[in-house]
Design a protein around this motif. Structure first.
Motif, PDB file in Angstrom:
ATOM      1  N   TYR A 125      15.862 -52.281  40.437  1.00  0.00           N
ATOM      2  CA  TYR A 125      17.172 -51.665  40.672  1.00  0.00           C
ATOM      3  C   TYR A 125      16.967 -50.181  40.968  1.00  0.00           C
ATOM      4  O   TYR A 125      16.030 -49.565  40.458  1.00  0.00           O
ATOM      5  N   THR A 126      17.863 -49.624  41.779  1.00  0.00           N
ATOM      6  CA  THR A 126      17.898 -48.174  41.971  1.00  0.00           C
ATOM      7  C   THR A 126      19.264 -47.673  41.544  1.00  0.00           C
ATOM      8  O   THR A 126      20.292 -48.200  41.989  1.00  0.00           O
ATOM      9  N   PHE A 127      19.274 -46.683  40.637  1.00  0.00           N
ATOM     10  CA  PHE A 127      20.513 -46.065  40.165  1.00  0.00           C
ATOM     11  C   PHE A 127      20.569 -44.643  40.744  1.00  0.00           C
ATOM     12  O   PHE A 127      19.836 -43.763  40.295  1.00  0.00           O
ATOM     13  N   ASN A 128      21.418 -44.456  41.755  1.00  0.00           N
ATOM     14  CA  ASN A 128      21.647 -43.110  42.280  1.00  0.00           C
ATOM     15  C   ASN A 128      22.807 -42.483  41.516  1.00  0.00           C
ATOM     16  O   ASN A 128      23.946 -42.940  41.616  1.00  0.00           O
ATOM     17  N   VAL A 129      22.496 -41.453  40.720  1.00  0.00           N
ATOM     18  CA  VAL A 129      23.522 -40.800  39.904  1.00  0.00           C
ATOM     19  C   VAL A 129      24.142 -39.681  40.729  1.00  0.00           C
ATOM     20  O   VAL A 129      23.476 -38.684  41.048  1.00  0.00           O
ATOM     21  N   LYS A 130      25.400 -39.880  41.124  1.00  0.00           N
ATOM     22  CA  LYS A 130      26.099 -38.929  41.996  1.00  0.00           C
ATOM     23  C   LYS A 130      27.505 -38.703  41.479  1.00  0.00           C
ATOM     24  O   LYS A 130      27.984 -39.433  40.605  1.00  0.00           O
ATOM     25  N   SER A 131      28.186 -37.711  42.056  1.00  0.00           N
ATOM     26  CA  SER A 131      29.600 -37.489  41.754  1.00  0.00           C
ATOM     27  C   SER A 131      30.449 -38.152  42.823  1.00  0.00           C
ATOM     28  O   SER A 131      30.056 -38.194  43.995  1.00  0.00           O
ATOM     29  N   HIS A 132      31.581 -38.689  42.420  1.00  0.00           N
ATOM     30  CA  HIS A 132      32.558 -39.128  43.412  1.00  0.00           C
ATOM     31  C   HIS A 132      33.958 -39.039  42.813  1.00  0.00           C
ATOM     32  O   HIS A 132      34.121 -38.996  41.596  1.00  0.00           O
ATOM     33  N   ASN A 133      34.959 -38.970  43.689  1.00  0.00           N
ATOM     34  CA  ASN A 133      36.333 -38.787  43.222  1.00  0.00           C
ATOM     35  C   ASN A 133      36.966 -40.118  42.845  1.00  0.00           C
ATOM     36  O   ASN A 133      36.816 -41.113  43.543  1.00  0.00           O
ATOM     37  N   VAL A 134      37.666 -40.102  41.728  1.00  0.00           N
ATOM     38  CA  VAL A 134      38.379 -41.285  41.250  1.00  0.00           C
ATOM     39  C   VAL A 134      39.779 -40.852  40.844  1.00  0.00           C
ATOM     40  O   VAL A 134      39.950 -39.770  40.263  1.00  0.00           O
ATOM     41  N   THR A 135      40.774 -41.688  41.152  1.00  0.00           N
ATOM     42  CA  THR A 135      42.152 -41.395  40.752  1.00  0.00           C
ATOM     43  C   THR A 135      42.613 -42.424  39.730  1.00  0.00           C
ATOM     44  O   THR A 135      42.534 -43.633  39.973  1.00  0.00           O
ATOM     45  N   ARG A 136      43.076 -41.932  38.586  1.00  0.00           N
ATOM     46  CA  ARG A 136      43.710 -42.762  37.565  1.00  0.00           C
ATOM     47  C   ARG A 136      44.887 -41.970  37.003  1.00  0.00           C
ATOM     48  O   ARG A 136      44.796 -40.738  36.873  1.00  0.00           O
ATOM     49  N   LEU A 137      45.965 -42.651  36.637  1.00  0.00           N
ATOM     50  CA  LEU A 137      47.149 -42.007  36.048  1.00  0.00           C
ATOM     51  C   LEU A 137      47.638 -40.865  36.941  1.00  0.00           C
ATOM     52  O   LEU A 137      48.021 -39.809  36.463  1.00  0.00           O
ATOM     53  N   CYS A 138      47.601 -41.071  38.261  1.00  0.00           N
ATOM     54  CA  CYS A 138      48.022 -40.051  39.246  1.00  0.00           C
ATOM     55  C   CYS A 138      47.199 -38.776  39.160  1.00  0.00           C
ATOM     56  O   CYS A 138      47.656 -37.699  39.522  1.00  0.00           O
ATOM     57  N   ASN A 139      46.004 -38.885  38.650  1.00  0.00           N
ATOM     58  CA  ASN A 139      45.171 -37.708  38.460  1.00  0.00           C
ATOM     59  C   ASN A 139      43.825 -37.964  39.133  1.00  0.00           C
ATOM     60  O   ASN A 139      43.122 -38.896  38.770  1.00  0.00           O
ATOM     61  N   THR A 140      43.482 -37.150  40.141  1.00  0.00           N
ATOM     62  CA  THR A 140      42.203 -37.313  40.840  1.00  0.00           C
ATOM     63  C   THR A 140      41.194 -36.323  40.282  1.00  0.00           C
ATOM     64  O   THR A 140      41.503 -35.142  40.127  1.00  0.00           O
ATOM     65  N   LYS A 141      40.006 -36.823  39.963  1.00  0.00           N
ATOM     66  CA  LYS A 141      38.962 -35.913  39.490  1.00  0.00           C
ATOM     67  C   LYS A 141      37.606 -36.431  39.927  1.00  0.00           C
ATOM     68  O   LYS A 141      37.444 -37.604  40.285  1.00  0.00           O
ATOM     69  N   SER A 142      36.631 -35.546  39.888  1.00  0.00           N
ATOM     70  CA  SER A 142      35.256 -35.909  40.209  1.00  0.00           C
ATOM     71  C   SER A 142      34.610 -36.465  38.944  1.00  0.00           C
ATOM     72  O   SER A 142      34.694 -35.853  37.881  1.00  0.00           O
ATOM     73  N   ILE A 143      34.011 -37.653  39.070  1.00  0.00           N
ATOM     74  CA  ILE A 143      33.291 -38.220  37.932  1.00  0.00           C
ATOM     75  C   ILE A 143      31.831 -38.441  38.321  1.00  0.00           C
ATOM     76  O   ILE A 143      31.501 -38.531  39.506  1.00  0.00           O
ATOM     77  N   ILE A 144      30.984 -38.540  37.307  1.00  0.00           N
ATOM     78  CA  ILE A 144      29.578 -38.870  37.536  1.00  0.00           C
ATOM     79  C   ILE A 144      29.440 -40.384  37.396  1.00  0.00           C
ATOM     80  O   ILE A 144      29.911 -40.962  36.413  1.00  0.00           O
ATOM     81  N   SER A 145      28.836 -41.009  38.396  1.00  0.00           N
ATOM     82  CA  SER A 145      28.743 -42.462  38.373  1.00  0.00           C
ATOM     83  C   SER A 145      27.417 -42.904  38.981  1.00  0.00           C
ATOM     84  O   SER A 145      26.670 -42.104  39.534  1.00  0.00           O
ATOM     85  N   VAL A 146      27.146 -44.190  38.862  1.00  0.00           N
ATOM     86  CA  VAL A 146      25.946 -44.784  39.452  1.00  0.00           C
ATOM     87  C   VAL A 146      26.339 -45.529  40.726  1.00  0.00           C
ATOM     88  O   VAL A 146      27.237 -46.375  40.701  1.00  0.00           O
ATOM     89  N   ASN A 147      25.671 -45.191  41.827  1.00  0.00           N
ATOM     90  CA  ASN A 147      25.873 -45.860  43.125  1.00  0.00           C
ATOM     91  C   ASN A 147      27.344 -45.861  43.545  1.00  0.00           C
ATOM     92  O   ASN A 147      27.818 -46.802  44.186  1.00  0.00           O
ATOM     93  N   GLY A 148      28.076 -44.827  43.136  1.00  0.00           N
ATOM     94  CA  GLY A 148      29.479 -44.693  43.532  1.00  0.00           C
ATOM     95  C   GLY A 148      30.401 -45.708  42.895  1.00  0.00           C
ATOM     96  O   GLY A 148      31.530 -45.883  43.363  1.00  0.00           O
ATOM     97  N   LYS A 149      29.939 -46.377  41.846  1.00  0.00           N
ATOM     98  CA  LYS A 149      30.754 -47.422  41.211  1.00  0.00           C
ATOM     99  C   LYS A 149      31.231 -46.982  39.832  1.00  0.00           C
ATOM    100  O   LYS A 149      30.476 -46.380  39.063  1.00  0.00           O
TER     101      LYS A 149
END
Length: 560
Positions: free
Chosen positions: A24-48
Motif C-alpha cells: 500500500y502507499t499512503f500519501n499524506v496530504k491536505s484537502h478541503n472537506v465540507t461538513r456542517l456548512c463549514n469548509t476546512k483543510s484536513i490532513i488525510s490519506v490519498n485524499g480520502k
C-alpha cells in the motif's frame, strides 16, 4: 525429490501456505472537506476521509509506504496488530519511532500473525488521528471459514469526531492554558454527521439492505475522546468478534464501544419489506465532570425498493451516564476458548502491577495564568506519573543502549501512596512528571490491575496496550480488594482484547504474556488524557532464542 521437499516445507509451515505480501502507499496530504456548512483543510490519506481500507488475510505480510506531503510530523499506528518482532512498525511517535518529517517517507512492514477480524489504523502523534484513520480488515486464511454464518455482505462503520476548527489548535491551546480542550462539533459515521445536525442532512450515511439477509457490520470507534452507544431502530444484532478476537456470540440491541475498540456484529434483516426506514444512531457515554460533545450521529438503514415516504424510526439509546448498563454489557464478552481458538490466559503470574489511572493537576508556570482547576493546569497520570514524551524515540534508545537522558526504567509498580481511590479525593492532586518505563523479562507472565480514581471526577478510561492482546480476567466497582477479588477472576474463557474500558469509579484486571520484545506504549485512548500524560511504556527484553529477539531497525527509520 524437490517436489517432496516442497511438500515437506508446506506441511511443516502451514502458516506460509497461501500467504502473500500486500503493498500500500499512503500519501499524506491536505484537502478541503465540507461538513456542517463549514469548509476546512484536513490532513488525510490519498485524499480520502475516512482513509482507505487495509485489507489482508491472516498470515499476510503488509508493507505500507507512507509519504508525508504536509508540514506536520506524521506517524501511523496499526491499532491492535500484534507486531511480533516488528516494533519498529508500531507507530507511536517518540515511542517506537521518530516522526516522518515533511517530504520524508517510511515503509511500515508487519506480518499479521494469528489475528483475523476488524482493527483500525490511525495517526499516533498529537491529535492528527482526528482525520487520519481507516479500517484494517483481516480475512481468515484461504480455505478457512468464519465460526459463524457467512454474511451476505460486510460493511465497515467507522465512528469519528468532527471539529469545525483545526483539532491541532484545540489541543495546543488547551496545553498552553491548562484548561480542558474545546469539544467536537459532531460525531460522524463513515465521515458523515447525519441529519440530526444543522446543515448536515445531505451528509448522511445510508445502508441499503435486502430483506431476509445477514449483514456483518464491522464497527470501529475512531473518535478522539468519546465512548459511544450504538443502536439500530427495531433491530437486534449478534456480537461475534471484538478487537479481532472471535467471541461467544450474544444478542443485543445496543453496542458500547470505546475509542480504539472494534466490534463485529451480524444484522439479520426483516424477512419481508417493513413499512419503515430505520435510524442507526450513536451517542456518547460519559461520567466525568468536564464538558463533552453531547450530540448524536445518525445514519439510515433502508430496505431496497421500499417507498420513500415511509416513517423513520429511532432507536432508544441509554442515558449518557448509564454506567450500570456498560458494566453489564462488557461482562457478556467471553472468548470462544475452544480447541481451534483457545484462550491461553496465564494461570500463574510472576509480575504484578497495580496502576491508578485518572486526572490530576500540574502547577501553573510562574507569571502565567492557568485555566485548569483552581488556577492549575489539567494533567493525567498512571501511578501519579504524568508521562512526558521524550525528544528521541525510546525504542531506538533502548536498542542501542543509549537510554541516558531519554527515559528511566523505574516506573512505579504501585501508587506512591495509598488512599481511598474511589472515595472523596485527596486535597493534593498534583502529579509528578517523568519519562519512565517498566522493564519485563521475555515471557514474563504479567497481571495488571487498573484502578480508576475519583480525582477531578471518576470516569471510564479506555486503556490500550500496544504489541499485545490481554485477557480481561476481572472487573468491579469501588476499590480493588487484593484479598477477595482475585478469587472471582475468570481464568477459563475471559475476553481477549487490546483496549479495555476501566469502569468509572472501579477497576479492571488483565493478564498477558510478555512474548514480544520491544518498547510498547500503554495509554488512555482518549487523546485528551493521553496529551495530559495518562500513558507509560513497557520494555520487554529479548529472549534467548534468535526468534525471540528484536531485529535491528530498518534503514529508512525516520530520524529525530
Amino acid at each position: 525429490m524437490p517436489s517432496l521437499l516442497a511438500f515437506c516445507v508446506l506441511f511443516l509451515l502451514p502458516e506460509l501456505a497461501f500467504s502473500i505480501t500486500r503493498h500500500y502507499t499512503f500519501n499524506v496530504k491536505s484537502h478541503n472537506v465540507t461538513r456542517l456548512c463549514n469548509t476546512k483543510s484536513i490532513i488525510s490519506v490519498n485524499g480520502k476521509f475516512p482513509g482507505p481500507q487495509i485489507v489482508a488475510r491472516e498470515g499476510d505480510q503488509v508493507l505500507v509506504k507512507v509519504v508525508n506531503y504536509v508540514p506536520n510530523n506524521i506517524t501511523i499506528h496499526w491499532h491492535g496488530i500484534r507486531q511480533l518482532r516488528s516494533g519498529w512498525s508500531d507507530g507511536p511517535g517518540y515511542i517506537t519511532q521518530c516522526p516522518i518529517q515533511t517530504g520524508q517517507t517510511y515503509t511500515y512492514n508487519f506480518t499479521i500473525t494469528g489475528q483475523r477480524g476488524t482493527l483500525l489504523w490511525h495517526a499516533h502523534i498529537s491529535w492528527l488521528r482526528a482525520t487520519l484513520y481507516g479500517p484494517i480488515i483481516i480475512f481468515p486464511r484461504l480455505n478457512e471459514t468464519y465460526p459463524f454464518e457467512k454474511p451476505y455482505k460486510e460493511v465497515p462503520i467507522i465512528f469519528g469526531e468532527w471539529w469545525n476548527v483545526d483539532p491541532e489548535a484545540v489541543i495546543n491551546q488547551s496545553l498552553q492554558t491548562g484548561a480542558a480542550p474545546n469539544v467536537s462539533d459532531a460525531y460522524t459515521m463513515n465521515g458523515l454527521p447525519g441529519p440530526l445536525y444543522n446543515c448536515s442532512s445531505k451528509d448522511t450515511f445510508e445502508l441499503k439492505v435486502k430483506p431476509g439477509k445477514t449483514y456483518m457490520l464491522r464497527l470501529i470507534n475512531a473518535a478522539l475522546n468519546d465512548e459511544l452507544f450504538f443502536g439500530i431502530a427495531n433491530h437486534t444484532v449478534t456480537v461475534i468478534e471484538t478487537d479481532a478476537i472471535y467471541i461467544k456470540p450474544f444478542v443485543t440491541d445496543i453496542i458500547v464501544i470505546t475509542p480504539g475498540q472494534t466490534t463485529n456484529v451480524l444484522l439479520k434483516t426483516k424477512p419481508t419489506l417493513p413499512n419503515a426506514t430505520f435510524f442507526m444512531m450513536a451517542s456518547p457515554y460519559f461520567t466525568g465532570q468536564g464538558t463533552f460533545d453531547n450530540s448524536t450521529v445518525a445514519g439510515i438503514l433502508k430496505y431496497e425498493k421500499s417507498n420513500k415516504k415511509l416513517p423513520l424510526l429511532k432507536p432508544t439509546l441509554p442515558a449518557i451516564n448509564s454506567t450500570g448498563f456498560v458494566a453489564n454489557f462488557t461482562k457478556r464478552f467471553r472468548s470462544l476458548a475452544n480447541a481451534k481458538f483457545p484462550a491461553n490466559v496465564p494461570q500463574i503470574v510472576n509480575k504484578k502491577f497495580f496502576f491508578t489511572v485518572g486526572l490530576g493537576t500540574n502547577p501553573c508556570p510562574v507569571n502565567t495564568t492557568c485555566q485548569g482547576p483552581n488556577g492549575t493546569k489539567f494533567a493525567a497520570s498512571i501511578n501519579n506519573v504524568s508521562f512526558a514524551l521524550p525528544a528521541k524515540a525510546m525504542l531506538q534508545s533502548y536498542f542501542f543502549g543509549q537510554s541516558n537522558g531519554v527515559y528511566t526504567s523505574n516506573f512505579p509498580a504501585n501508587p506512591p501512596f495509598a488512599f481511598n481511590y474511589t472515595g472523596p479525593p485527596p486535597n493534593n492532586t498534583m502529579v509528578s512528571k517523568g519519562t519512565k518505563a517498566v522493564v519485563l523479562p521475555f515471557n514474563a507472565s504479567v497481571e495488571v490491575i487498573l484502578q480508576d480514581t475519583s480525582i477531578l471526577g471518576a470516569e471510564s478510561h479506555p486503556l490500550h496496550l500496544h504489541g499485545f492482546n490481554f485477557f480481561v480476567v476481572g472487573e468491579g466497582f469501588g476499590n480493588f480488594d487484593p484479598n477477595n477479588d482475585p478469587a472471582k477472576f475468570n481464568l477459563v474463557d475471559p475476553i481477549e482484547r487490546n483496549t479495555v474500558g476501566v469502569p468509572s469509579g472501579g477497576w479492571v484486571a488483565f493478564r498477558f504474556l510478555a512474548d514480544n520484545p520491544g518498547v510498547w506504549f500503554m495509554h488512555c485512548h482518549f487523546d485528551v488524557h493521553t496529551s495530559w500524560g495518562l500513558r507509560m511504556a513497557w520494555i520487554v527484553l529479548d529472549g534467548p532464542q534468535p526468534n525471540q529477539k528484536l531485529p535491528p531497525p530498518p534503514s529508512d527509520l525516520p530520524k529525530c
